[in-house]
Motif scaffolding. Sequence first.
Motif, PDB file in Angstrom:
ATOM      1  N   LYS A 440       0.810  -1.208   0.000  1.00 19.53           N
ATOM      2  CA  LYS A 440       0.000   0.000   0.000  1.00 19.53           C
ATOM      3  C   LYS A 440       0.850   1.269   0.000  1.00 19.53           C
ATOM      4  N   ASN A 441       2.186   1.110  -0.053  1.00 19.13           N
ATOM      5  CA  ASN A 441       3.096   2.255  -0.059  1.00 19.13           C
ATOM      6  C   ASN A 441       2.853   3.177   1.128  1.00 19.13           C
ATOM      7  N   THR A 442       2.671   2.556   2.296  1.00 14.39           N
ATOM      8  CA  THR A 442       2.496   3.324   3.523  1.00 14.39           C
ATOM      9  C   THR A 442       3.799   3.428   4.293  1.00 14.39           C
ATOM     10  N   LYS A 472       7.459   6.387   7.290  1.00  8.58           N
ATOM     11  CA  LYS A 472       6.071   6.448   6.848  1.00  8.58           C
ATOM     12  C   LYS A 472       6.055   7.349   5.629  1.00  8.58           C
ATOM     13  N   ILE A 473       5.570   6.829   4.484  1.00  4.29           N
ATOM     14  CA  ILE A 473       5.729   7.533   3.215  1.00  4.29           C
ATOM     15  C   ILE A 473       4.393   7.892   2.583  1.00  4.29           C
ATOM     16  N   GLY A 475       0.596  10.107   3.012  1.00  4.11           N
ATOM     17  CA  GLY A 475      -0.181  11.089   3.738  1.00  4.11           C
ATOM     18  C   GLY A 475       0.560  12.383   3.988  1.00  4.11           C
ATOM     19  N   LYS A 476      -0.145  13.339   4.559  1.00  2.89           N
ATOM     20  CA  LYS A 476       0.440  14.646   4.845  1.00  2.89           C
ATOM     21  C   LYS A 476       1.453  14.577   5.980  1.00  2.89           C
ATOM     22  N   PHE A 477       1.153  13.776   6.999  1.00  2.00           N
ATOM     23  CA  PHE A 477       2.079  13.641   8.126  1.00  2.00           C
ATOM     24  C   PHE A 477       2.924  12.388   7.926  1.00  2.00           C
ATOM     25  N   ARG A 478       4.236  12.561   7.971  1.00  2.00           N
ATOM     26  CA  ARG A 478       5.156  11.444   7.773  1.00  2.00           C
ATOM     27  C   ARG A 478       6.233  11.484   8.848  1.00  2.00           C
ATOM     28  N   TYR A 479       6.843  10.334   9.089  1.00  3.44           N
ATOM     29  CA  TYR A 479       7.876  10.291  10.121  1.00  3.44           C
ATOM     30  C   TYR A 479       8.909   9.234   9.773  1.00  3.44           C
ATOM     31  N   ARG A 480      10.013   9.248  10.510  1.00  9.53           N
ATOM     32  CA  ARG A 480      11.091   8.281  10.328  1.00  9.53           C
ATOM     33  C   ARG A 480      11.794   8.039  11.637  1.00  9.53           C
ATOM     34  N   TYR A 512       5.285  17.515   8.026  1.00  5.97           N
ATOM     35  CA  TYR A 512       3.916  17.762   7.567  1.00  5.97           C
ATOM     36  C   TYR A 512       4.019  18.502   6.241  1.00  5.97           C
ATOM     37  N   GLN A 513       3.288  18.010   5.233  1.00  3.54           N
ATOM     38  CA  GLN A 513       3.370  18.582   3.890  1.00  3.54           C
ATOM     39  C   GLN A 513       1.990  18.553   3.252  1.00  3.54           C
TER      40      GLN A 513
END
Length: 805
Positions: A440-442, A472-473, A475-480, A512-513
């Motif tokens: 799902k490319n999440t 996390k790739i 949605g607007k909010f992503r993290y690593r 956030y993007q």
Amino acid sequence: MVRYAPCLLLFLCLNIFAQEQKTITAVRTSVTPKIDGILDDEIWNSLPAYGDFFMYEPGNEGTVDPEYRTEVKMAYDDKAVYIAAYMYHPEPDDMLRQYSQRDEVFVQADRFSVALNTYNDGINETHFFVTSAGTIGDALAVRNNFDFGYDVVFECKISEDENGWYAEYRIPYNALRFPETTVQDWSVNFYRRIVDKNETHTWNFIDNTQGSPSQYSGLVAGVENIDPPVRLTFFPFAQAGITDFDGTSEGNFSAGMDLKYGLSDSFTLDATLVPDFGQVAFDNVRLNLGPFEQTFAENRPFFTEGTELFNKGRLFFSRRIGSNPTGPLTENNETEVYSEFPSRVKLLNALKISGRTKGKLGIGFLNAITDKTLATVEDTITTLRREVVIEPLSNYNIFVLDQQFNNNSSVSVINTNVTRNGSFRDANVSALVFDVADKKNTFRFSGRGIFSNVYENGGFRSGFGSELDIFKIKGKFRYRVGHDFANRSYDINDLGLNFTNNYNNFVVGGSYQIFEPTETFNTYRIELTARHRRLYKPDVQTGNNFDLNTFFVKKSRFAFGGNLGFNTKNDDYFEPRVEGKFVTFSSNLGGRIWCSSDFRKKFAYDIGYGHRSWFGDPQVSNFVDFSPRYRFSDRLLVVLRTDLSFNSNQFGYVSNTDTDVFFGQRDITRIENSLTASFNFDPYKAIDLRFRNFWSTADYSDNVYFRLNEDGSRTEVPYDTTENDPNRNFNIWNLDLSFRWRFAPGSEASLLYRNQIFNLDQLATLDYTESLNNLFDQPQQNSISLRITYFIDYNNVVDLFNKDS
């Protein structure tokens, strides 16, 4: 609610349809179209058109204005793929069409591109660009990371009328790689960029909130039973020049050849025989006061073209091949000095084999051989001279296996090896690299495990390094979150590049993007990252830092942003240049703000300002950069850039003895001025000017010196600079003026004038003007060279002989 049901149903249907995978049918043709950009050939009149493009940038929302519709047609034979593109425009005379040269396609001109994936793997694409001014370009793209060092020979011409502009492509099979199978499984997407509207349209829908654009290509049907000709091309070259330095002139002539041979439809052999890289761009050399080597980007075509496989795992730093000598094998006598010491090692030849199987297994092999390099030493008492080996005959090679799967993931095994003749140092590095995403490319999981082995002084030294990151790739909010590790003996520097080892670091970040424009912004991104750094042995903390980055683009195309970074007190184990020693720097806070104006306008600019202060030390840094540009016409663009940096009361390494390490308090000033100008006669001929002047001083005139203590602190002590004056005044001047003419597909003539001046002394109190006057008192190197490269296709030669017979 019922009355809105049909509208809701229509919206849902349209949304579902928008994300379906389209199919374009390529039709076999027996009549080859004339590649002139005028789409009146019989084949184009007979083929169906494929259109209905979607919005991609600045966002997916909305529909394409019918007045800006785009249509494409596709054909093929046993020699090439042919594409016709119709870009309609209500006011063609208002289109931007800045002229540029090959691969310079991101300019102020509309553009069209074909993204062809001959393996339909969702990862690897070859992009073929053309601008509304007729400039062509090509690039390999892996998950939207473009490699413009990739250069193949293809044709594309444009035309224009009152309805818009048109492009006509011929992409020969020797420019492509594809599996040997009866029915080809290809995918493609078409991109159209309209600069004045700030819009990009795509043929197949791309969801810009998740995944990579390469995963959204449409299918190509109908390509089957291809019987391509032999893929063998030659690029012979000849280069002649003359160089004058300090009144002494020397002429030179060289000739050689590059070749490409298709071992199969999937694999290609590239080789460079008797290479000469005399016309590559100059390096941006700087005054290096740090503990690490100064590195430069690769400019040699052989090592920039088609190297995507070899860059897997970041183990290959091509500048190691033919770079500085590693040094003498034995120590010289106390009375001997070097009278001649070559700065470069000669590359004898290099080859690479790369490709991908039908099962999506990429295989790459690269080998290069460098010549033995000798230096001359002279005895200062007897004046006797002798030669010493400073770099032996050496062999460099890389082997890569890269298995791709799920249209978004890969696992790779890489091995690099350097073998030097005799008792010099040898090295071998092996790595397992993975980059895996869920269907799902999440989420994406990436990392590498690296084992290094160095043979030196009669023994082996083995090391290990690793990286693991989770992203996390979607949605607007992503993290690593991530972790980097290397033990004390980790060393990949014979064919790779790593500045440090012995670390155990952690990172966490979030961003956030937005992906759809708002009333004010086309896009913006806010990112926060925290890093915790430790040594592996001993297990001690070396520092923490926190960074905030912002990026905003308004609808008016005005961009701005900045970064803010806080570093806690940190222990630097590398600046002292002595194993086990460290110096403690106090916590500091700083950042940079910047803005960039609309490049569509004739006058535009980039400007930035930065500042950093240290809380426990008197150190302060200020830096400014300003880059105005003016487009005098569609043919002439001039770009200036000035970078100013002022660092006061900085503490830095000076020298060390067997027992002590000494630091000094210094003021560091840097001024860098550059100018690039290009006048394009057309997309095939241009005059280019590239100038750079870099000046830097390290001023210790306050005579404040310190001895480094065991706990990382510093104690002020007297220091004798008689034998080791740390003051530096560094000034370098580079100017290239060239005329380039691409007189036939794949063939080019280049005339280059180069002027270089360099000075390094201890006059650190001079200002910029005084240092520049001193620079012009130094010997200058002036050179002029002419290089001609000609493209020869084996099949054209065969056809020519067949006609004669």
